[in-house]
Design an enzyme around this catalytic site. Structure first.
Site, PDB file in Angstrom:
ATOM      1  N   ARG A 137     -26.028  35.274 -11.952  1.00  0.00           N
ATOM      2  CA  ARG A 137     -24.655  35.226 -11.761  1.00  0.00           C
ATOM      3  C   ARG A 137     -24.022  35.740 -12.662  1.00  0.00           C
ATOM      4  O   ARG A 137     -22.619  36.338 -12.271  1.00  0.00           O
ATOM      5  CB  ARG A 137     -24.133  33.529 -11.659  1.00  0.00           C
ATOM      6  CG  ARG A 137     -24.507  32.781 -10.268  1.00  0.00           C
ATOM      7  CD  ARG A 137     -24.060  31.599 -10.260  1.00  0.00           C
ATOM      8  NE  ARG A 137     -24.084  30.839  -9.096  1.00  0.00           N
ATOM      9  CZ  ARG A 137     -24.095  29.454  -8.750  1.00  0.00           C
ATOM     10  NH1 ARG A 137     -23.713  28.725  -9.803  1.00  0.00           N
ATOM     11  NH2 ARG A 137     -24.279  29.247  -7.201  1.00  0.00           N
TER      12      ARG A 137
ATOM     13  N   LYS B 267     -33.998  18.211   5.615  1.00  0.00           N
ATOM     14  CA  LYS B 267     -33.262  17.240   6.537  1.00  0.00           C
ATOM     15  C   LYS B 267     -32.566  17.735   7.407  1.00  0.00           C
ATOM     16  O   LYS B 267     -31.605  18.670   7.464  1.00  0.00           O
ATOM     17  CB  LYS B 267     -32.537  16.424   5.572  1.00  0.00           C
ATOM     18  CG  LYS B 267     -33.263  15.355   4.863  1.00  0.00           C
ATOM     19  CD  LYS B 267     -32.420  14.315   4.168  1.00  0.00           C
ATOM     20  CE  LYS B 267     -33.174  13.482   3.471  1.00  0.00           C
ATOM     21  NZ  LYS B 267     -32.247  12.244   2.563  1.00  0.00           N
TER      22      LYS B 267
ATOM     23  N   GLY C  36     -29.204  27.057  -1.697  1.00  0.00           N
ATOM     24  CA  GLY C  36     -30.057  26.074  -2.171  1.00  0.00           C
ATOM     25  C   GLY C  36     -31.030  26.864  -2.592  1.00  0.00           C
ATOM     26  O   GLY C  36     -31.173  27.746  -3.654  1.00  0.00           O
TER      27      GLY C  36
ATOM     28  N   GLY D 202     -23.947  25.962  -2.250  1.00  0.00           N
ATOM     29  CA  GLY D 202     -23.143  25.152  -1.293  1.00  0.00           C
ATOM     30  C   GLY D 202     -21.971  25.859  -0.543  1.00  0.00           C
ATOM     31  O   GLY D 202     -21.849  25.847   0.780  1.00  0.00           O
TER      32      GLY D 202
END
Ligand code: 3PG
Length: 402
Positions: free
Chosen positions: A34, A195, A352, A375
């Protein structure tokens, strides 16, 4: 939004929102990505005579001053990476910050303390937004990875100042548009993760956009179970079986080639080096769990990649942190890297664990574009409007006050 091409930074106080929420261990930055990616914007603004005032959050201090979450050590890391001094102010508003911004000369750089030390930051508080804005003449947002947050430093501040998108913001959006809004077809997506419940909107949005959707990770177990297959003690979501069936039906109706694993690497224990077995996806015995996709799935996915022009990758295919359950992800990532390097495929990856999985596979730098966002990348894939982008887009017409 307006890009830096339309800004003359000379002599202006540039409030530059970056994302310095970087991984740290024992006071040291452990991944510079970053930092490296915001350097072009900082350098450009400073070299053109702008007075660069950096704003960022770090971690989640929840409106409290948490010394362990200070940006101070990151100012040092940034200065090293830039090869220029980076001044530091111990607050992001108030007398210290005001004095520090006032004493900046053209071309100098100042980092303000963690915006999340202010209780108003996450509430997008009007007073805090105005106080931040008073420190600058223009606002530049280069933090795509925080654009899904409607906070004072990502959204509110933009309503007070002429606003622009930085070079990283531009690059992220160009890559995402090229991957999903206007891709060279066929376009495919690989989506891993544990999930369905957390990726539902993403999967539904992708079904509308891609020609092929490959599912990996523990999420795939729920899809297999939804087809009536025994998945042993694999991680799965029993309350998502109907949803999984619905997604499979939607894929068919939308002519999207939905790919599920055809074989699995299984184990009785969730630990590194545990004995494994390779079985067809319809033959997972009781007491065993799937922890990676098997070699037939790798072959299938790699053959699908060969037919694509564009690939979006989000999430590993197996438990890549726990060898040997990294082999499936590694093999498919390496093939995507090979095709991308050969100019046959455009691969855009992010979100992620994806960056660590691709780095682990040794192909991080072979991809066309790797997003710095977690995100925000996911929310983009979900088709959501990102408040940080709206904020700088709606202030386009503002004219510079100086
Ligand atoms: C990120 O790391 O994804 C961004 O910096 C946003 O952080 P947050 O999830 O704490 O808002």
């Amino acid at each position: 939004f307006a890009t830096l091409d339309t800004l003359d930074p000379k002599g202006k106080r540039i409030l530059l929102r970056v994302d310095l929420n970087v991984p740290m261990k024992d006071g040291q930055v452990t991944d510079q990505t970053r930092i490296e990616r915001i350097i072009p914007t900082i350098r450009e603004l400073a070299e053109k005579g702008g007075r660069v005032i950096l704003l960022s959050h770090f971690d989640r201090p929840k409106g409290q001053v948490v010394p362990a979450m200070s940006l101070k050590p990151i100012a040092t890391a940034l200065a090293t990476a830039l090869g220029r001094p980076v001044n530091f102010a111990h607050d992001c508003i108030g007398p210290d910050a005001e004095a520090a911004t006032r004493s900046l000369n053209d071309g100098e750089i100042l980092l303000l303390e963690n915006t999340r030390f202010q209780p108003g930051e996450e509430q997008n508080d009007a007073e805090l937004s105005a106080a931040l804005a008073s420190l600058g003449d223009v606002y530049v947002n280069d933090a795509f990875s925080a654009a899904h947050r409607a906070h004072a430093s990502t959204a509110g501040v933009a309503s007070h100042l002429p606003s622009f998108g930085g070079r990283l913001m531009e690059a992220e959006l160009q890559a995402l548009y090229a991957a999903l809004e206007n891709p060279e077809r066929p376009v495919g997506a690989i989506v891993g993760g544990a999930k369905i419940s957390t990726k539902l909107q993403l999967l539904e949005n992708l079904l509308d956009k891609v020609d092929m959707l490959a599912i990996g990770g523990a999420m795939a177990n729920t899809f297999l179970a939804a087809q009536g297959l025994n998945v042993g003690k694999s991680l799965k979501e029993d309350d998502m079986l109907d949803t999984a069936r619905l997604i499979m039906a939607q894929a068919k109706a939308k002519n999207c080639d939905l790919i599920l694993p055809v074989d699995m690497i299984i184990s009785e224990d969730f630990m590194a080096g545990a004995p494994t077995s390779t079985v067809p996806a319809n033959a997972i015995p009781d007491g065993w769990m799937a922890l990676d996709v098997g070699p037939e799935t790798v072959k299938l996915l790699n053959s699908k990649l060969a037919g694509l022009k564009t690939l979006v990758w989000n999430g590993p295919l197996g438990v890549f942190e726990l060898p040997p359950f990294d082999e499936g992800t590694n093999a498919v990532a390496q093939e995507a890297g090979r095709l991308t390097k050969a100019g046959k495929l455009k691969t855009v990856a992010g979100g992620g664990d994806t960056v660590s999985a691709l780095r682990h596979a040794g192909v991080l730098h072979d991809m066309t574009y790797v997003s710095t966002a977690g995100g925000a990348f996911l929310e983009w894939l979900e088709g959501k409007v990102l408040p940080g982008l709206t904020a700088i887009s709606t202030t386009l017409e503002k004219t510079l006050p100086i």
